[in-house]
Design a protein around this motif. Structure first.
Motif, mmCIF file in Angstrom:
data_model
loop_
_atom_site.group_PDB
_atom_site.id
_atom_site.type_symbol
_atom_site.label_atom_id
_atom_site.label_comp_id
_atom_site.label_asym_id
_atom_site.label_seq_id
_atom_site.Cartn_x
_atom_site.Cartn_y
_atom_site.Cartn_z
ATOM 1 N N MET A 110 54.352 10.383 29.843
ATOM 2 C CA MET A 110 55.156 10.764 30.992
ATOM 3 C C MET A 110 54.546 10.379 32.329
ATOM 4 S SD MET A 110 58.162 12.017 30.535
ATOM 5 C CE MET A 110 58.430 12.777 32.135
ATOM 6 N N LYS A 111 53.324 9.867 32.342
ATOM 7 C CA LYS A 111 52.764 9.481 33.638
ATOM 8 C C LYS A 111 53.312 8.135 34.109
ATOM 9 C CE LYS A 111 48.457 7.384 31.903
ATOM 10 N NZ LYS A 111 46.980 7.515 31.886
ATOM 11 N N TYR A 112 54.017 7.405 33.224
ATOM 12 C CA TYR A 112 54.564 6.108 33.588
ATOM 13 C C TYR A 112 56.060 6.190 33.876
ATOM 14 C CZ TYR A 112 50.101 4.262 32.016
ATOM 15 O OH TYR A 112 48.758 4.010 31.872
ATOM 16 N N ILE A 113 56.541 5.266 34.694
ATOM 17 C CA ILE A 113 57.932 5.282 35.140
ATOM 18 C C ILE A 113 58.900 5.135 33.976
ATOM 19 C CG2 ILE A 113 57.968 2.793 35.598
ATOM 20 C CD1 ILE A 113 59.770 5.560 37.631
ATOM 21 N N GLY A 114 58.534 4.358 32.950
ATOM 22 C CA GLY A 114 59.436 4.168 31.815
ATOM 23 C C GLY A 114 59.788 5.473 31.129
ATOM 24 N N ALA A 115 58.810 6.353 30.986
ATOM 25 C CA ALA A 115 59.052 7.655 30.358
ATOM 26 C C ALA A 115 59.866 8.553 31.280
ATOM 27 C CB ALA A 115 57.722 8.310 30.008
ATOM 28 N N LYS A 116 59.522 8.578 32.546
ATOM 29 C CA LYS A 116 60.275 9.403 33.502
ATOM 30 C C LYS A 116 61.748 9.003 33.530
ATOM 31 C CE LYS A 116 56.610 10.702 36.813
ATOM 32 N NZ LYS A 116 55.450 10.506 35.954
ATOM 33 N N MET A 117 62.006 7.693 33.478
ATOM 34 C CA MET A 117 63.386 7.235 33.541
ATOM 35 C C MET A 117 64.159 7.575 32.271
ATOM 36 S SD MET A 117 63.985 6.187 36.527
ATOM 37 C CE MET A 117 65.646 5.681 36.094
ATOM 38 N N MET A 118 63.496 7.708 31.141
ATOM 39 C CA MET A 118 64.188 8.159 29.935
ATOM 40 C C MET A 118 64.741 9.565 30.139
ATOM 41 S SD MET A 118 64.448 5.939 27.487
ATOM 42 C CE MET A 118 64.687 6.877 25.967
#
Length: 366
Positions: free
Chosen positions: A101-109
């Motif tokens: 979750m520290k990366y944008i890809g996870a946040k955007m999911m």
């Protein structure tokens, strides 16, 4: 269909529903949840449902020091909608979150689940995100090493084949990995984007009849070339200003593009400009273990090309030099070969170019 009013948003996480009114419940869960992956999601939702209009994100550090920046929630929602529209995702579809979750890809999911009414399943980030799954998934986002591991495991490959849409980001998908997708009925897409563009702004399908070598920008995204041949992104709903990248691309009249490599990964050796990512693609036909190209300062050449390759490569350096000379142009063959225990990587699976340069300099720099 799309819910962009944060005050009215609800999200189903592991069969538990949350809205802005559950902020106190999320506070407790973000402190006490034993599952680290779930706790990180709850902490993000706590920040999302707060009255602050921005979210803090962190760049990956693939081309320099990782940095933190704040981005508008409104822009994140716009990006999420564009992806959901492109893939035809619908309310009630299940999305699997299996990244850090520290990366944008996870946040955007998570944001896609919020605006699209998707059901979110959460698993700890690992190399085998589908292992032991007992439910169907409509939408999945992974990094290349996760995709590779799933394709090599018969049971996981079978589960992967039941997923409708798979996004692959965080690093390049090489030709050998793309060939492994043959026969899959799910749609697998390579993504193009970065933290500053709030995940991807373009997709290219890797398998099936619509497979392409070109990236297709999402709706609302226009691209052009800078004077130095790098991609310029114009997406006012996502980026407040035009963003000039360091990616050298071929841009086609229909707006689609292919990526050649990064301008800051161009080595100037004796006046010959060498795009190291392009040469790495060529070398994958003869080097089957992890490797990377980098450079060190050189008095005569300015920069000398260096091959970092893991030490368990079975052939000796002389044989390797001979093989590379049959694949690469004569002035593109690395001057040095350095055997390493492991190729430096960033936290999300990209080659750490800065660490590679430092490692090469300690070994063979002048």
């Amino acid at each position: 269909m799309w819910q962009t009013d944060i005050g009215r948003q609800r999200i189903e996480v592991e069969n538990r529903s949350f809205s802005v009114s559950d902020i106190r419940k999320l506070e407790v869960l973000s402190d006490g949840e034993k599952d680290v992956a779930l706790r990180d999601v709850y902490m993000f939702l706590l920040e999302w449902f707060s009255p602050v209009s921005t979210i803090e994100v962190q760049t990956s550090g693939s081309t320099g020091e990782p940095k933190r920046m704040r981005v508008e929630k409104e822009r994140m929602m716009y990006s999420a909608i564009r992806t959901c529209e492109y893939l035809g995702l619908q309310q009630g579809n299940t999305a699997l979150l299996c990244m850090d979750m520290k990366y944008i890809g996870a946040k955007m999911m998570v944001v896609r689940a919020l605006v699209g009414g998707l059901r979110l399943k959460v698993r700890r980030a690992s190399g085998h995100p589908l292992k032991g799954m007992d439910c169907s998934v409509d939408f999945l986002s992974v990094v290349p090493i996760q995709l590779y591991n799933m394709l090599k495991d018969a049971k996981e490959r079978e589960l992967l084949n039941c997923v409708r849409h798979v996004l692959v980001g965080g690093g390049p998908v090489d030709e050998s990995l793309q060939r492994m997708l043959s026969g899959l009925s799910c749609c697998v897409y390579s993504t193009y984007g970065m933290t500053e563009t709030l995940s991807h702004i373009a997709l290219r399908q890797l398998n099936g009849p619509e497979a392409s070598v070109c990236y297709r920008p999402l709706e609302g995204v226009d691209v052009s070339l800078s004077p130095r041949g790098t991609l310029v992104i114009h997406a006012p709903q996502i980026c407040a200003t035009d963003l000039e990248t360091n990616d050298v691309v071929h841009l086609y009249p229909n707006g689609m593009f292919t990526v050649v490599g990064r301008a800051d990964n161009t080595v100037n050796s004796g006046g010959i400009k060498i795009q190291i990512e392009e040469e790495e693609r060529r070398l994958r036909s003869c080097i089957t273990v992890p490797f990377a190209l980098t450079s060190v300062p050189d008095t005569r050449l300015g920069e000398a090309l260096v091959l970092l390759v893991v030490s368990d490569l079975s052939i000796d350096d002389t044989s390797l030099f001979r093989k590379m000379k049959t694949i690469l142009d004569c002035y593109h063959v690395p001057r040095y070969i350095v055997r390493v225990e492991a190729v430096p990587m960033t936290g999300n699976g990209k080659i750490d170019r800065k660490a590679c340069r430092e490692l090469a300099f300690r070994t063979c720099g002048e």
